[in-house]
Write a protein that holds these residues in place. Structure first.
Motif, PDB file in Angstrom:
ATOM      1  N   UNK A 277       0.834  -1.210   0.000  1.00  0.00           N
ATOM      2  CA  UNK A 277       0.000   0.000   0.000  1.00  0.00           C
ATOM      3  C   UNK A 277       0.867   1.258   0.000  1.00  0.00           C
ATOM      4  N   UNK A 278       1.896   1.273   0.838  1.00  0.00           N
ATOM      5  CA  UNK A 278       2.755   2.454   0.956  1.00  0.00           C
ATOM      6  C   UNK A 278       3.658   2.614  -0.264  1.00  0.00           C
ATOM      7  N   UNK A 279       4.242   1.528  -0.739  1.00  0.00           N
ATOM      8  CA  UNK A 279       5.126   1.596  -1.899  1.00  0.00           C
ATOM      9  C   UNK A 279       4.348   2.024  -3.133  1.00  0.00           C
ATOM     10  N   UNK A 280       3.162   1.468  -3.313  1.00  0.00           N
ATOM     11  CA  UNK A 280       2.368   1.755  -4.504  1.00  0.00           C
ATOM     12  C   UNK A 280       1.968   3.225  -4.572  1.00  0.00           C
ATOM     13  N   UNK A 281       1.747   3.870  -3.432  1.00  0.00           N
ATOM     14  CA  UNK A 281       1.387   5.289  -3.430  1.00  0.00           C
ATOM     15  C   UNK A 281       2.478   6.123  -4.085  1.00  0.00           C
ATOM     16  N   UNK A 282       3.726   5.864  -3.711  1.00  0.00           N
ATOM     17  CA  UNK A 282       4.859   6.594  -4.303  1.00  0.00           C
ATOM     18  C   UNK A 282       4.968   6.271  -5.792  1.00  0.00           C
ATOM     19  N   UNK A 283       4.799   5.004  -6.137  1.00  0.00           N
ATOM     20  CA  UNK A 283       4.926   4.577  -7.534  1.00  0.00           C
ATOM     21  C   UNK A 283       3.868   5.240  -8.413  1.00  0.00           C
ATOM     22  N   UNK A 284       2.635   5.331  -7.933  1.00  0.00           N
ATOM     23  CA  UNK A 284       1.569   5.932  -8.730  1.00  0.00           C
ATOM     24  C   UNK A 284       1.842   7.414  -9.005  1.00  0.00           C
ATOM     25  N   UNK A 285       2.349   8.115  -8.011  1.00  0.00           N
ATOM     26  CA  UNK A 285       2.676   9.525  -8.217  1.00  0.00           C
ATOM     27  C   UNK A 285       3.843   9.675  -9.190  1.00  0.00           C
ATOM     28  N   UNK A 286       4.853   8.811  -9.064  1.00  0.00           N
ATOM     29  CA  UNK A 286       5.976   8.857 -10.007  1.00  0.00           C
ATOM     30  C   UNK A 286       5.505   8.548 -11.422  1.00  0.00           C
ATOM     31  N   UNK A 287       4.602   7.586 -11.552  1.00  0.00           N
ATOM     32  CA  UNK A 287       4.085   7.244 -12.879  1.00  0.00           C
ATOM     33  C   UNK A 287       3.351   8.419 -13.493  1.00  0.00           C
ATOM     34  N   UNK A 288       2.613   9.163 -12.681  1.00  0.00           N
ATOM     35  CA  UNK A 288       1.912  10.349 -13.197  1.00  0.00           C
ATOM     36  C   UNK A 288       2.902  11.418 -13.642  1.00  0.00           C
ATOM     37  N   UNK A 289       3.952  11.616 -12.844  1.00  0.00           N
ATOM     38  CA  UNK A 289       4.947  12.633 -13.181  1.00  0.00           C
ATOM     39  C   UNK A 289       5.687  12.272 -14.467  1.00  0.00           C
ATOM     40  N   UNK A 290       6.148  11.031 -14.567  1.00  0.00           N
ATOM     41  CA  UNK A 290       7.005  10.631 -15.683  1.00  0.00           C
ATOM     42  C   UNK A 290       6.247  10.428 -16.989  1.00  0.00           C
ATOM     43  N   UNK A 291       4.910  10.332 -16.934  1.00  0.00           N
ATOM     44  CA  UNK A 291       4.129  10.218 -18.172  1.00  0.00           C
ATOM     45  C   UNK A 291       3.402  11.523 -18.480  1.00  0.00           C
ATOM     46  N   UNK A 292       3.799  12.583 -17.763  1.00  0.00           N
ATOM     47  CA  UNK A 292       3.296  13.935 -18.009  1.00  0.00           C
ATOM     48  C   UNK A 292       1.778  14.013 -17.886  1.00  0.00           C
ATOM     49  N   UNK A 293       1.246  13.298 -16.893  1.00  0.00           N
ATOM     50  CA  UNK A 293      -0.168  13.435 -16.575  1.00  0.00           C
ATOM     51  C   UNK A 293      -0.359  14.739 -15.799  1.00  0.00           C
ATOM     52  N   UNK A 294      -1.625  15.086 -15.562  1.00  0.00           N
ATOM     53  CA  UNK A 294      -1.912  16.203 -14.676  1.00  0.00           C
ATOM     54  C   UNK A 294      -1.641  15.722 -13.260  1.00  0.00           C
ATOM     55  N   UNK A 295      -0.464  16.079 -12.760  1.00  0.00           N
ATOM     56  CA  UNK A 295       0.050  15.472 -11.541  1.00  0.00           C
ATOM     57  C   UNK A 295      -0.845  15.742 -10.335  1.00  0.00           C
ATOM     58  N   UNK A 296      -1.256  16.987 -10.152  1.00  0.00           N
ATOM     59  CA  UNK A 296      -2.066  17.311  -8.987  1.00  0.00           C
ATOM     60  C   UNK A 296      -3.443  16.661  -9.074  1.00  0.00           C
ATOM     61  N   UNK A 297      -3.979  16.598 -10.277  1.00  0.00           N
ATOM     62  CA  UNK A 297      -5.268  15.922 -10.454  1.00  0.00           C
ATOM     63  C   UNK A 297      -5.135  14.440 -10.133  1.00  0.00           C
ATOM     64  N   UNK A 298      -4.074  13.827 -10.664  1.00  0.00           N
ATOM     65  CA  UNK A 298      -3.840  12.407 -10.385  1.00  0.00           C
ATOM     66  C   UNK A 298      -3.618  12.185  -8.895  1.00  0.00           C
ATOM     67  N   UNK A 299      -2.857  13.091  -8.259  1.00  0.00           N
ATOM     68  CA  UNK A 299      -2.592  12.957  -6.829  1.00  0.00           C
ATOM     69  C   UNK A 299      -3.881  13.068  -6.021  1.00  0.00           C
ATOM     70  N   UNK A 300      -4.794  13.917  -6.459  1.00  0.00           N
ATOM     71  CA  UNK A 300      -6.079  14.060  -5.765  1.00  0.00           C
ATOM     72  C   UNK A 300      -6.897  12.782  -5.863  1.00  0.00           C
ATOM     73  N   UNK A 301      -6.969  12.221  -7.074  1.00  0.00           N
ATOM     74  CA  UNK A 301      -7.753  10.999  -7.264  1.00  0.00           C
ATOM     75  C   UNK A 301      -7.128   9.824  -6.493  1.00  0.00           C
ATOM     76  N   UNK A 302      -5.796   9.738  -6.555  1.00  0.00           N
ATOM     77  CA  UNK A 302      -5.113   8.689  -5.792  1.00  0.00           C
ATOM     78  C   UNK A 302      -5.323   8.900  -4.292  1.00  0.00           C
ATOM     79  N   UNK A 303      -5.312  10.166  -3.865  1.00  0.00           N
ATOM     80  CA  UNK A 303      -5.526  10.458  -2.449  1.00  0.00           C
ATOM     81  C   UNK A 303      -6.891  10.022  -1.960  1.00  0.00           C
ATOM     82  N   UNK A 304      -7.931  10.262  -2.779  1.00  0.00           N
ATOM     83  CA  UNK A 304      -9.277   9.815  -2.414  1.00  0.00           C
ATOM     84  C   UNK A 304      -9.315   8.291  -2.323  1.00  0.00           C
TER      85      UNK A 304
END
Length: 898
Positions: A277-304
């Motif tokens: 659970x903890x490792x995957x949280x970091x990985x999902x945010x890194x995946x959003x950053x490195x694929x040029x997603x909307x990082x804050x939007x992705x972080x919000x959805x992952x946070x929920x």
């Protein structure tokens, strides 16, 4: 055109006739079966080529949507999914035929899990609760507090679906069968949504056929050893991973909610998923950053999603964390980074698994790391990150065990269980990519068929050997069914005999004196109404005070009346009272039914004894200390004449893992009650709230909630831009600097562990010596990995320690020399780690400027010995390690100057 088709059909028919003639005349005799096999394969190839047009037309017709009973389906897709579903289920049945017939296995830990499931259903859920105290094992233990119950509820749910018509034993068997089916089928579902359906199918078959070694999450550990909840938790996680495309690239909140629910449920199945659970949280945010997603939007959805996941898991996590000090600390150190690199080169990083999977999976991981889809990149990162952070080197260099105390109770070798599904998916991804990258070379049909025939004839013997090995080693499995269990007749005979004995006054427990890893009697409590203590190790129960010794003092301290054993027990405190075909029953001659010990004066009478309430009456002259023969736990409360009194934990000398309740003794009425605390109440509340939120997000109602979330996302989306990217760069830089500071922190003037690189390390034999060169973070004193002097984090009875690994070598003295600064005292500790075996001593000497200042030997394996000695401003310190017997001498030491 007709002539050409007739010629092609004639060729196909000729090949089939040729094959039939060889089968009838020569059968499986070599080399004839090579030729009839090649003929059959070539004829199928030609048939597909010949009827390609008709097959394409047929497939296109099946791909046209149909509406049946107002339901629109695509026949081709429905047929494909049905074939895949049935295919995976058929493989599961082929691997677990006894379980398909409803026969429960009794290998190793299966009996322990079965008892836990039985107890949860019979003793707790029937009373409308999940947690509590049970006297059925040990000197009592906290049921469901320290080990999650998700797998238990899963089996009970299967039985409930039968409306109680199915026995619990049959439900357990079917639960294992469904689990093994889902082990493969969920891989297919994840692959279908990420790296492709074909890749998922390959990965699913690899997962179902994975053998793996002990602790590595395949058949051996999950089924043969019975540690299946760990691997089942991975299956639940895969249901969450299926939602990743929707989490990253959809406006719907449905995948967000489902991701959170399944991640929370996975943590309820096994605590290993908390790390995931903890490792995957970091990985999902890194995946959003490195694929040029909307990082804050992705972080919000992952946070929920993570909020929902944490809420769902809180129903167990809060009670667990509030009582985690009573968890038995254990761990098994994984490899160093250097050893991991060697294993990657040799293809042995997945111990016991098919070596090709790891190698192909690494290729697929590289491809995934280049992919522009965040869900695919996340799969690749989930291979790399656990591999890197699970090594002993990472733990040691960044002092993780010191910073996070709970990290010491994680078996880091099981990080493989976390990364394995990702690696297998990417292995399938690599295989499909390689196949698709091959362009067809223009070649006539005759030439293609001839080449295929030739290659098939030459390769069939090799392919047959390969597939036969895969079949026997990966898919041909056998568990011991309950109908073939050992001691079956004796169990029934004992149950009958025990029922005929006069009812004991007070407490009378039964000890099980069986070999260390034999747990066949762990489920005996489902047949005999008594409390049992395994006199040895009991798995799946991490209670700190699970007393289990066969000594007289231990048996007396736990009110054991009878001891059952398959072997003679020649001890003066045991009297043979009954002998069955194999099992023997002994009575403890010093048994008394009083579950307490008075240290002092006065009379105490037991008036009531149940799982969660004990009542005693102390006479007018009572004075001293009252110790109950019941283990302590934070939920116990004690009252004397209605007034609360403090409970102390008392360890009985000579009884390992003992911690009994003790209170001051005075005249009055004593009541001990097991009471639930705030963690149970708030955990249930957060669980309900998380589920309600998830249901609302999945259903789309109420609309106002979705409007609030969309407004939040839009407001956060306005912050996206170069500044956000720069913020992540700054955070990453600060985190890196903090890591470097933590890696170099030290509380002493000179820490030898931190200065290992500057040491001169020699192997001394007689008058000759050989220097061990420093190579990539270690002094290499031999080709074997254990002959490398390096910094490690090793497990001892006192906890995990960062230390210098210095394994002694046969007939040689291992010498470490350090140039040091002025100091007046050297101190430290040394020992052989818990991972060793043999209890053979290792010699350890310390010299300052050539003068010995300390000399000692290690004690029992797993125990640390402290040392301290004054020194007079030395310029060089030497450590010398040797042993008369070097087998499994996992020696480690630390020292510092002050």
């Amino acid at each position: 055109m007709k002539s050409a088709r007739h010629q092609n059909l004639a060729a196909i028919g000729g090949l089939l006739v040729f094959a039939i003639v060889l089968i009838v005349a020569k059968g499986w005799s070599a080399p004839y079966w090579w030729f009839w096999g090649a003929s059959l394969i070539t004829s199928v190839f030609l048939a597909f080529k010949e009827f390609a047009g008709e097959l394409t037309t047929f497939r296109e017709r099946l791909q046209e949507p149909r509406t049946i009973w107002k339901i629109t389906i695509t026949p081709w897709k429905a047929l494909r999914e049905a074939v895949v579903f049935v295919g995976f289920f058929a493989v599961a049945v082929a691997i677990l035929p006894d379980q398909a017939r409803g026969l429960r296995p009794v290998d190793h830990d299966h009996t322990v899990h079965f008892f836990k499931i039985w107890q949860l259903g019979e003793q707790f859920l029937s009373q409308g609760r999940l947690y509590g105290w049970s006297d059925l094992w040990f000197a009592g233990y906290p049921a469901q507090y320290l080990y999650p119950y998700g797998a238990d509820l899963y089996v009970l749910a299967i039985r409930a679906l039968s409306l109680g018509l199915m026995s619990l034993e049959r439900a357990y068997a079917y639960g294992l069968l469904i689990f093994w089916f889902l082990r493969g089928y969920t891989m297919y579902l994840v692959g279908r949504r990420t790296v492709g359906a074909t890749a998922g199918m390959v990965a699913g078959l690899l997962m179902m056929g994975d053998t793996a070694a002990f602790r590595f999450g395949g058949w051996v550990f999950a089924m043969q050893w019975g540690v299946w909840p760990q691997s089942f938790s991975v299956v639940v996680v895969l249901f969450a991973i299926m939602q990743l495309p929707g989490v990253f690239r959809s406006d719907s909140w449905r995948p967000v909610a489902l991701f959170g629910v399944f991640m929370g449920l996975a943590m309820l199945v096994h605590p290993l998923q908390l790390v995931h659970f903890m490792i995957l949280a970091v990985v999902l945010l890194l995946a959003a950053v490195f694929t040029e997603q909307k990082v804050l939007t992705a972080a919000t959805r992952v946070g929920v999603a993570y909020g929902i996941g944490a809420g769902v898991a809180s129903i167990w996590l809060l009670p667990f964390f509030s009582t985690s000090d009573y968890t038995l600390k254990y761990g098994a150190l994984w490899e160093t980074s250097f050893e991991l690199g060697t294993q990657l080169y040799n293809g042995s990083v997945l111990a016991g698994s098919w070596a090709a999977i790891a190698l192909i999976g690494i290729v697929g991981t590289v491809a995934a790391l280049k992919d522009r889809r965040p869900e695919v990149l996340a799969l690749g990162l989930m291979v790399v990150v656990p591999l890197a952070t699970g090594t002993a080197t990472f733990l040691a260099e960044f002092q993780i065990a010191d910073l996070i105390k709970n990290a010491t109770s994680i078996q880091f070798v099981r990080f493989v269980i976390i990364l394995k599904p990702y690696l297998f998916l990417l292995a399938g991804f690599a295989v499909v990519r390689a196949w698709q990258s091959q362009s067809d070379v223009p070649r006539s049909r005759i030439a293609s068929a001839t080449l295929l025939f030739l290659i098939t004839v030459l390769s069939l013997p090799i392919v047959f050997g390969t597939f036969e090995t895969i079949r026997t080693k990966q898919f041909q499995r056998k568990l011991i069914p309950v109908t073939s269990r050992i001691y079956a007749a004796d169990r029934q005979a004992f149950a009958t005999w025990y029922a005929q004995q006069p009812k004991a006054k007070g407490v009378a427990r039964i000890g099980l004196a069986f070999p260390y890893r034999e747990h066949t009697m762990a489920d005996f409590g489902t047949e005999v109404p008594a409390s049992f203590i395994k006199l040895g190790e009991t798995p799946s129960t991490t209670f700190k005070y699970k007393v289990g010794q066969n000594s007289k003092v231990a048996l007396d301290a736990t009110n054991v009346r009878y001891v059952i054993s398959p072997t003679p027990q020649n001890q003066p405190h045991l009297k043979l009272v009954k002998e069955f075909e194999i099992l023997k029953v002994y009575e403890v001659t010093s048994w008394t039914g009083d579950p307490f010990v008075v240290k002092g004066s006065g009379n105490v009478d037991l008036t009531s004894f149940s799982d969660e309430r004990l009542e005693l009456e102390a006479g007018p002259n009572a004075d001293g200390t009252l110790r109950l023969n019941v283990s302590n736990f934070p939920r116990w409360a004690a009252y004397r004449d209605g007034q609360a009194i403090d409970i102390d934990t008392q360890v009985v000398n000579g009884v390992m893992m003992s911690g009994f309740m003790s209170v001051p003794l005075k005249p009055g009425k004593y009541v001990f009650e097991f009471e639930q605390g705030w963690a149970e109440r708030f955990g249930f509340l957060f669980f309900v709230l998380a589920l309600l939120l998830a249901v609302a997000l999945v259903s789309g109602r109420p609309a106002r909630l979705h409007a609030v979330l969309e407004a939040l996302v839009q407001r956060i989306g306005k912050l996206e831009g170069p500044r956000v990217e720069m913020l992540f760069v700054v955070i990453f830089t600060i985190a890196s600097l903090i890591s470097l500071v933590l890696a170099g922190r030290s509380n002493s003037e000179f820490d030898f562990v931190e200065q290992l690189e500057d040491a001169d390390v020699f192997l001394v034999q007689g008058s000759s010596q050989r220097k061990c060169p420093w190579v990539m973070g270690q002094h290499v004193c031999g080709n074997e990995v254990f002959k490398r002097v390096e910094t490690r984090t090793a497990a001892f009875e006192e906890g995990w320690r960062q230390c210098i690994w210095a394994h002694p070598q046969k007939g040689k003295k291992l010498t470490l020399a350090f140039d040091v600064r002025n100091a007046s005292k050297i101190s430290g500790e040394f020992g052989v780690a818990k991972s060793a075996n043999g209890n053979r001593p290792v010699n350890f000497q310390v010299a300052a400027d050539g003068v010995e200042v300390y000399s000692g030997k290690t004690g029992r394996d797993g125990a640390l010995t402290e040392f301290e000695s004054p020194v007079q401003s030395p310029k060089k310190i030497q450590f010398v390690i040797d042993a008369p017997n070097v087998g499994a001498r996992h020696f480690c030491f630390s020292a510092s100057l002050n």
